[in-house]
Design a protein around this motif. Structure first.
Motif, PDB file in Angstrom:
ATOM      1  N   ALA E  24       0.797  -1.235   0.000  1.00 25.15           N
ATOM      2  CA  ALA E  24       0.000   0.000   0.000  1.00 25.15           C
ATOM      3  C   ALA E  24       0.826   1.281   0.000  1.00 25.15           C
ATOM      4  O   ALA E  24       0.474   2.252  -0.655  1.00 25.15           O
ATOM      5  N   SER E  25       1.923   1.321   0.731  1.00 24.53           N
ATOM      6  CA  SER E  25       2.669   2.572   0.844  1.00 24.53           C
ATOM      7  C   SER E  25       3.976   2.572   0.059  1.00 24.53           C
ATOM      8  O   SER E  25       4.810   3.458   0.246  1.00 24.53           O
ATOM      9  N   LYS E  26       4.159   1.597  -0.786  1.00 22.38           N
ATOM     10  CA  LYS E  26       5.372   1.621  -1.625  1.00 22.38           C
ATOM     11  C   LYS E  26       5.010   2.136  -3.016  1.00 22.38           C
ATOM     12  O   LYS E  26       3.899   1.959  -3.478  1.00 22.38           O
ATOM     13  N   TYR E  27       5.950   2.766  -3.691  1.00 22.15           N
ATOM     14  CA  TYR E  27       5.667   3.213  -5.055  1.00 22.15           C
ATOM     15  C   TYR E  27       6.120   2.146  -6.055  1.00 22.15           C
ATOM     16  O   TYR E  27       6.898   1.243  -5.716  1.00 22.15           O
ATOM     17  N   VAL E  28       5.607   2.243  -7.239  1.00 20.83           N
ATOM     18  CA  VAL E  28       5.773   1.163  -8.217  1.00 20.83           C
ATOM     19  C   VAL E  28       7.238   0.815  -8.449  1.00 20.83           C
ATOM     20  O   VAL E  28       7.608  -0.369  -8.519  1.00 20.83           O
ATOM     21  N   GLU E  29       8.089   1.798  -8.543  1.00 16.37           N
ATOM     22  CA  GLU E  29       9.502   1.532  -8.826  1.00 16.37           C
ATOM     23  C   GLU E  29      10.121   0.674  -7.704  1.00 16.37           C
ATOM     24  O   GLU E  29      10.928  -0.217  -7.981  1.00 16.37           O
ATOM     25  N   GLN E  30       9.750   0.990  -6.463  1.00 15.03           N
ATOM     26  CA  GLN E  30      10.246   0.174  -5.345  1.00 15.03           C
ATOM     27  C   GLN E  30       9.810  -1.275  -5.497  1.00 15.03           C
ATOM     28  O   GLN E  30      10.609  -2.208  -5.388  1.00 15.03           O
ATOM     29  N   ILE E  31       8.513  -1.453  -5.743  1.00 13.89           N
ATOM     30  CA  ILE E  31       7.969  -2.813  -5.804  1.00 13.89           C
ATOM     31  C   ILE E  31       8.576  -3.583  -6.969  1.00 13.89           C
ATOM     32  O   ILE E  31       8.936  -4.763  -6.848  1.00 13.89           O
ATOM     33  N   SER E  32       8.704  -2.923  -8.072  1.00 18.55           N
ATOM     34  CA  SER E  32       9.303  -3.564  -9.239  1.00 18.55           C
ATOM     35  C   SER E  32      10.721  -4.051  -8.917  1.00 18.55           C
ATOM     36  O   SER E  32      11.095  -5.192  -9.237  1.00 18.55           O
ATOM     37  N   ALA E  33      11.510  -3.228  -8.281  1.00 16.25           N
ATOM     38  CA  ALA E  33      12.873  -3.612  -7.923  1.00 16.25           C
ATOM     39  C   ALA E  33      12.861  -4.784  -6.934  1.00 16.25           C
ATOM     40  O   ALA E  33      13.681  -5.701  -7.027  1.00 16.25           O
ATOM     41  N   ILE E  34      11.914  -4.746  -6.008  1.00 18.30           N
ATOM     42  CA  ILE E  34      11.806  -5.833  -5.029  1.00 18.30           C
ATOM     43  C   ILE E  34      11.466  -7.149  -5.731  1.00 18.30           C
ATOM     44  O   ILE E  34      12.047  -8.197  -5.440  1.00 18.30           O
ATOM     45  N   ILE E  35      10.522  -7.100  -6.666  1.00 24.09           N
ATOM     46  CA  ILE E  35      10.158  -8.313  -7.393  1.00 24.09           C
ATOM     47  C   ILE E  35      11.371  -8.877  -8.130  1.00 24.09           C
ATOM     48  O   ILE E  35      11.644 -10.082  -8.094  1.00 24.09           O
ATOM     49  N   ASN E  36      12.125  -8.011  -8.776  1.00 23.04           N
ATOM     50  CA  ASN E  36      13.310  -8.474  -9.482  1.00 23.04           C
ATOM     51  C   ASN E  36      14.334  -9.094  -8.540  1.00 23.04           C
ATOM     52  O   ASN E  36      14.975 -10.090  -8.862  1.00 23.04           O
TER      53      ASN E  36
END
Lengths: 217, 217, 217, 217, 217, 217, 217, 217
Positions: E24-36
């Motif tokens: 909920a409080s993360k921005y897309v770029e953060q989440i994308s990097a985490i997934i990678n």
């Protein structure tokens, strides 16, 4: 321990009234020293919310003093001899508010005013208030005290033109225990221009009345 | 996803009235399926607090239906044709409570009662209420709606003998924002025997009135 | 729907000032009807906390009217032409309180008073207040507005003899979000005789000032 | 101090029942004077939530009186001799609620009704309630008392058609200490038309039942 | 800005399950990097409470992924192909809780379990639950979801011997808005041995079930 | 409207640092005038928590300025060219706290310090923190940011001798929504000598660090 | 007064464990009658949170009984003679939590389990916990008790795979007085799958452990 | 019962100061054992918030010890003989805060610092503070104690460049009862860089000062 207080003796000069002392969380030795400090400056002193035991000890030390058990207010010295009448009306919703009636009454007396009390005229029996409308209209300031749901100030506010100071009482149980229901009710009043003081702050209401009455402008 | 609801169709048998649907947190597909399930059981259905967008979609699917934008109440089907008058009086403190007046009114109508509305008679102008005392006395049940400080039920409670159901409205700001000040005020009322429902629960107040009116004993 | 309001036109007779309308939870049609009702009784009307969109519609319907976007206050009619000066001082802690300054200011103006504003003199830079002491002393009533920790009224209360009305602002975040920290701070003030109104209730503070100023006793 | 109360002796005329006295925050001298005032008007008087010590003193002064230590309810005078049976059912979730059972029971008795008690049928053992369904169905009004999570009214509300008055008890600890968890649970009940009174307000629930029973319409 | 996360990749070794990501409080770029980062470590990744807009962007970047709009849960990768049945029963009070049902369901699926759903069996119609008792008894763990007054876990707790995890839903209004009434009700349950997770924490309930199921002792 | 602000330009003289401006509740015209006032006094100016739309307008008016969308911090002017390193360590529990990391970071940069960031080392994976102990020990001040349960400062407090300033983040949901759970957790920490600032007050934490670093004694 | 309780003697049949009695708000005569009722059904009985005075009276009436003053738990009858070891680990943050350790311990003992206690391993000195990791890993269920900020369960949750039941203790002062800070902290834990019981509900945590251990599936 | 504590004797090595013991919820036998454990490790030990009765018993067992009744702080052993002066200034708003002054004072003394006290300089009489500005400027750290509205730290924060640690006192009544009003006021302060500790946490403020003073960087 050395002296740990610092009375603001110039407050009277600035505001027209002197400092009052909150007694509940001070120990007897502190209060006794404070009274002596006031005495040295030729002032009487009013102490609010002071527990019975502590007041008894002070009365032994300062024989010329007054203590009201119901409101736990204490005065070292003498009340003014010819208080002014007809300025402040104290209205209460019930008889459980007596401790606040007395706190307001004696604070005003300390400053030379004798208030008129209209008690137990809560709006669950609204005719009791309506019968007094003409009499209440003659006062300069109205102080309204109520616990539980605190509805009285709203009806009063719609009936009278004077300044109205509402005092929430910590009388009640369940959701009104501690006085927050009455406080919030008074702050939210649909009547125009009601002002409010802290829960159980009878002394503050009296001081607000004094500010209005003293108004020289 | 498979069917995720389970209507309590025997509630009417047990309690005398059927289940009502809370619309705010359901999505349109759910509500649509629920309406069809009621229809298959030959029931109309009342849906409370349903957002405009969702209601519009349902009205397209179910042309014979009613939606009130102010209270966001929706009814799939038809209201009873000859509702009974003279049983329920709805009193409100102000005009901001209209959304609750309507929720109470249409819920009662769904169950075949037409309520009488006495609006904007808040106690900051207490004479507006006093003028209506005789008329209000003729109803079986009184529902009182108020936001802000919620003082109206206390005065009403001291004037009338009937069952009184108080509904706190989430109208206000500061300490009365969200309706808790009104709720606590009503729960703490000094008037005897006031009962209370949740903030903004107009539908619940109507149902409580139905329970009283249906009382066959 | 039939007429659902009931203006208390006799309030002025009883209290010296007329009813004011809370605009936030009313819909445009209601407010429009209320304005017309006042007009028929030859009164201007003041409406508080009314959203921009609704105000714009009303301004189209009632061309002779005033709307302040910052405070969202609306007036149908004209302000009095020669307002009285020198009676009310408005003190604010910061510049974020502008919406309340304006609500107080225009309410007073509606009743024929032009207040003097002393803004952004919060006590984190206490010298800004101390420099103004003599000037502020000349007013009849002091209204103090503050958000966040609401400390300004305490310092003001210790410096001035006049009646002081504190208005907590819903300006802040974290524990001061919504204004409760400022409200509780003001209610607990160690300064004598501060009175308080609801969070964001600038209009109420102005009315309390009117009650004091109108005092004929 | 002069007389500080003002009994609303005409309440019975208006509402069908007389004023009841809240004892917890009054001192003995006040209550004694109030009882004598009622006596002079030929009324018995019921006093709720009065501490043991104070009740003992009153019993010495008024020998013909009744005091129940568990509920702290006091009655100066005699209960009606042939109370009506079969009208009110009192349901409780546990045995810790006895103090409220008694407050409800004796208040009803004061007004000439003898209630039937169904105790310790909380829904953690739901079969205990289900076994009593037929018996409970015969009463006019159901009063449901529960502390802790206050779940009982929801199950009761789904099983019975009668008016249901829920009383939250201040029994519990941690998040349910003081009764707010039970209160909020009852106000939020998914069952239709439950009404609620203040925490520990057994007397209020009894009065609400009286309003329903007295209903002549 | 440089890499600002630090996945605890050894959590699985210690606890038997990997880290889950709060969206909920993360921005897309953060989440994308985490997934990678997870991908580089050969892990799928589950992201809870991620808003629609953000999920859509991620689905474009990671085509092999799953998003459920109702619960806002997102999974980058594939669910296990042959999930185990018969271990977890999900019970809900109403149909408004669907978003939590799905959060629990898909979290369990991510860890290789397919839960059975028993929905809309709230205790205002208690027979709906009683009819399912035998079927529910066969599961290892019961997860109970409820909003409003949260009464369901108490009845469930008295009927079943299994571990019970209660999830309060933020479904309701007035005093139950936000889910605190349901939470407090569940924490105060009179039924023995109910455990509770945070409001709307369906994912946490699923993880607690996994801890119980994984128990090798 | 006339000028409604009153910058405390002597604050730097008294405290060693200048006034910082809270942007969230000011409108663009106010902020623009304030920036110009600072400029006339040859100061840069830092504005916290200013919404994107408003910042964009200001950037058009003041081309030499900086805005960080994540933390919503704005600076009119230039950051100091050679900031000091090695004084402040910023520790965060998760990656959702980025907005506060940036608010702390840029506030420190405004005052000539470049902080070192240790992010996503929450104690649910305590080894991530333990691995950094030696490195963190070399900084003068530690700022710890955490939302949800706010447990990180307690573990940090037991490991390091430096001054520790804890910042609760409004990251979480259910009982931790808004940051009060983290705040109360930090205030109650069993570790010795943790100090705390308001929820989301990254700027305040940075200022507290500056006070410690500036300490000339 | 007649018998006012109604023991759910079939609970054991349904759930595998019998009803437990909450002692704090019952009077001695009630509890005594309840114990006798259990005895007639050949059950021992466990009574929680019973005050010293009341327990002493019961011990006189029932000589074969056990009372622990620290946890105020009382047992009429005998503990099982060969309790099972090695199933439940009790972890505490400090030594002030002893009253809850004992409530958990004796409740488990009543059901034939002897728990292992790991006390005073709070995370302000995290090495104390890390040293015990291998030993703690061997238990089936972990119960974690903490007051103040309640941080221990988060670190525990990241280290162990077992079911974890967190018990907030009402130990603390200021914002952690009464245990709500610890409760909210535990509910918000970043560690996966922590479940929580009410503040001071050691007995509930023990029952939840029993539910897990009894799990036959 | 076996030994139930586990002193973190290596804390001094890690942080520069040893563990301090919270006395309020421990029983005498526990504290006595803890003192002996410290003694065996050649440490003195400081115990905070220990009730009079318990302290008296300990003083009999450990004759070389110190107890201050006002702050309820206890020290087993001797204070350092030549404490350092001139590092910490303690400012208080009133004389009711004496218990916190002492807790701060003796905690600092335990660690070899003698603080200077500036008492009763609350901002309702702001000149009392202004007169002391030059003297206070010479200290390394300022600790500010206030109850009621907690306004003092804001004025202090605007006058001084040093690190400022604010301690809310649980002195007050109505809305300031328990200290939350003061706490929230301090957290929301408009003055830059004020840090705050828990209500009544004088010991924590002293420890935070020690962290700043010990700073070797």
């Amino acid at each position: 321990l050395s002296k740990n207080f610092n009375i603001d003796h110039k407050r009277k000069e600035r505001t027209g009234f002197q400092e009052i002392v909150f007694g509940a969380s001070k120990y007897v030795e502190q209060i006794s020293a404070i009274i002596n400090d006031f005495k040295e400056n030729n002032h009487h002193v009013l102490i609010t919310k002071i527990q019975n035991k502590k007041a008894k000890k002070l009365q032994q030390e300062f024989p010329e003093s007054f203590y009201d058990e119901i409101s736990q207010i204490y005065m070292a010295g003498k009340f003014p001899s010819n208080p002014v009448n007809g300025e402040v009306a104290i209205l209460t919703a019930g008889t459980s508010d007596q401790y606040l009636v007395n706190e307001v009454y004696y604070t005003l007396l300390f400053f030379g005013r004798e208030a008129k009390r209209f008690q137990d005229i809560g709006v669950a029996g609204v005719h009791r208030l309506l019968e007094k409308v003409d009499e209440i209209k003659s006062y300069k300031v109205i102080i309204v005290i109520a616990g539980f749901e605190g509805a009285l100030p709203t009806v009063v506010g719609g009936l009278f033109p004077q300044p109205i100071i509402a005092v929430p009482a910590s009388v009640g149980y369940g959701v009104s225990k501690g006085g927050k229901a009455a406080l919030n009710s008074m702050l939210s009043s649909c009547a125009n221009g009601i002002t409010v003081v802290n829960i159980d702050n009878g002394y503050g209401a009296a001081m607000a009345a004094i500010r209005i009455i003293n108004n020289k402008h």
